[in-house]
Motif scaffolding. Structure first.
Motif, mmCIF file in Angstrom:
data_model
loop_
_atom_site.group_PDB
_atom_site.id
_atom_site.type_symbol
_atom_site.label_atom_id
_atom_site.label_comp_id
_atom_site.label_asym_id
_atom_site.label_seq_id
_atom_site.Cartn_x
_atom_site.Cartn_y
_atom_site.Cartn_z
ATOM 1 N N THR A 187 0.845 -1.201 0.000
ATOM 2 C CA THR A 187 0.000 0.000 0.000
ATOM 3 C C THR A 187 0.873 1.242 0.000
ATOM 4 O O THR A 187 2.055 1.196 0.348
ATOM 5 C CB THR A 187 -0.935 0.041 1.228
ATOM 6 O OG1 THR A 187 -0.151 0.026 2.411
ATOM 7 C CG2 THR A 187 -1.903 -1.133 1.224
ATOM 8 N N GLU B 122 -7.532 6.711 -12.222
ATOM 9 C CA GLU B 122 -7.992 5.609 -11.371
ATOM 10 C C GLU B 122 -8.121 4.360 -12.240
ATOM 11 O O GLU B 122 -8.796 4.394 -13.259
ATOM 12 C CB GLU B 122 -9.333 5.942 -10.718
ATOM 13 C CG GLU B 122 -9.246 7.043 -9.684
ATOM 14 C CD GLU B 122 -10.590 7.378 -9.034
ATOM 15 O OE1 GLU B 122 -11.556 6.602 -9.191
ATOM 16 O OE2 GLU B 122 -10.661 8.429 -8.376
ATOM 17 N N GLY B 123 -7.450 3.299 -11.863
ATOM 18 C CA GLY B 123 -7.484 2.070 -12.639
ATOM 19 C C GLY B 123 -6.213 1.798 -13.424
ATOM 20 O O GLY B 123 -6.054 0.721 -13.994
ATOM 21 N N GLY C 250 -1.905 -4.811 -9.660
ATOM 22 C CA GLY C 250 -3.033 -4.081 -9.093
ATOM 23 C C GLY C 250 -3.296 -2.857 -9.946
ATOM 24 O O GLY C 250 -2.954 -2.841 -11.139
ATOM 25 N N HIS C 251 -3.863 -1.836 -9.346
ATOM 26 C CA HIS C 251 -4.159 -0.616 -10.093
ATOM 27 C C HIS C 251 -4.232 0.568 -9.146
ATOM 28 O O HIS C 251 -4.354 0.396 -7.931
ATOM 29 C CB HIS C 251 -5.464 -0.760 -10.875
ATOM 30 C CG HIS C 251 -6.632 -1.075 -9.991
ATOM 31 N ND1 HIS C 251 -6.974 -2.357 -9.644
ATOM 32 C CD2 HIS C 251 -7.522 -0.273 -9.375
ATOM 33 C CE1 HIS C 251 -8.022 -2.329 -8.847
ATOM 34 N NE2 HIS C 251 -8.375 -1.082 -8.667
ATOM 35 N N GLY D 244 -5.900 3.357 -7.162
ATOM 36 C CA GLY D 244 -7.228 3.414 -6.568
ATOM 37 C C GLY D 244 -7.799 4.815 -6.603
ATOM 38 O O GLY D 244 -7.543 5.588 -7.544
ATOM 39 N N ASP D 245 -8.548 5.144 -5.574
ATOM 40 C CA ASP D 245 -9.216 6.444 -5.494
ATOM 41 C C ASP D 245 -8.218 7.591 -5.628
ATOM 42 O O ASP D 245 -7.082 7.510 -5.155
ATOM 43 C CB ASP D 245 -9.961 6.579 -4.171
ATOM 44 C CG ASP D 245 -11.141 5.634 -4.080
ATOM 45 O OD1 ASP D 245 -11.629 5.176 -5.137
ATOM 46 O OD2 ASP D 245 -11.583 5.343 -2.951
ATOM 47 N N ASP E 161 -4.502 6.519 -4.205
ATOM 48 C CA ASP E 161 -4.231 5.415 -3.290
ATOM 49 C C ASP E 161 -3.689 4.255 -4.110
ATOM 50 O O ASP E 161 -4.142 4.014 -5.231
ATOM 51 C CB ASP E 161 -5.509 4.944 -2.577
ATOM 52 C CG ASP E 161 -6.049 5.985 -1.607
ATOM 53 O OD1 ASP E 161 -5.254 6.771 -1.069
ATOM 54 O OD2 ASP E 161 -7.276 5.997 -1.405
ATOM 55 N N SER F 154 -2.878 0.074 -3.785
ATOM 56 C CA SER F 154 -3.049 -1.155 -3.018
ATOM 57 C C SER F 154 -2.928 -2.341 -3.973
ATOM 58 O O SER F 154 -3.736 -2.486 -4.882
ATOM 59 C CB SER F 154 -4.418 -1.163 -2.329
ATOM 60 O OG SER F 154 -4.596 -2.346 -1.604
#
Length: 173
Positions: free
Chosen positions: A73, A101-102, A118-119, A121-122, A133, A135
């Protein structure tokens, strides 16, 4: 020839019933009895076959348990080309239009093998910058260090302790 009627018997004959029909138990009682017998037979079979279903002995102690993976994270900050996305978040534009995002986040081991993905986040606009973010779950433990890449941009080097403790932080722009 005349027909004679036989004389009446001296006493009444004793009641002699004819062949008896077999008696049938009530169908519900028969079903319940069959189920009880069946369950008992299965239990006995499992007992003798050793299929108790649980591990032999006491469960392992939590103190001896070591995780085999963790979630990386942290945050990723775009400092140039950041614009609002119209939904309260933000994204990159111009030369940074691959940041939103993504967007893909890839984690590599020391040999350069992909170990988790992963990608972003917000996102949240913050005075001309855009903070995301990060994660990435299921990062395997046991590596000396990890390389983390956002989109096709450069990599950030982290030790296992930094990566597992939420120490990822990168800035672009």
């Amino acid at each position: 020839m005349t027909a004679e009627t036989p004389p009446p018997p001296a006493e009444e004959p004793a009641f002699r019933p004819g062949p008896q029909e077999p008696s049938h138990a009530h169908p519900v009682l028969a079903a319940v009895a069959g189920a009880v017998i069946g369950v008992g037979a299965v239990g006995v079979s499992w007992t003798f076959a050793g299929g108790g279903g649980g591990p032999a002995g006491p469960p392992p102690s939590l103190a001896s348990w070591t995780p085999t993976a963790f979630t990386l994270t942290g945050t990723f900050e775009l400092t140039d080309g950041a614009v609002g996305d119209g939904a309260g978040g933000c994204r990159g534009e111009g030369g940074y239009d691959d940041i939103f995002e993504g967007t893909a986040v890839t984690v590599y081991d020391a040999a350069g093998t992909v170990v988790a993905t992963g990608h972003l986040g917000d996102s949240m606009p913050d005075g001309g910058t855009c903070r995301f973010d990060v994660s990435v779950g299921d990062v395997p433990t046991g590596e000396r260090f990890y390389l983390v890449r956002v989109s096709h941009r450069g990599t950030v080097l982290l030790t296992e302790a930094q990566a597992a403790a939420g120490g990822f932080g990168a800035t672009l722009g």
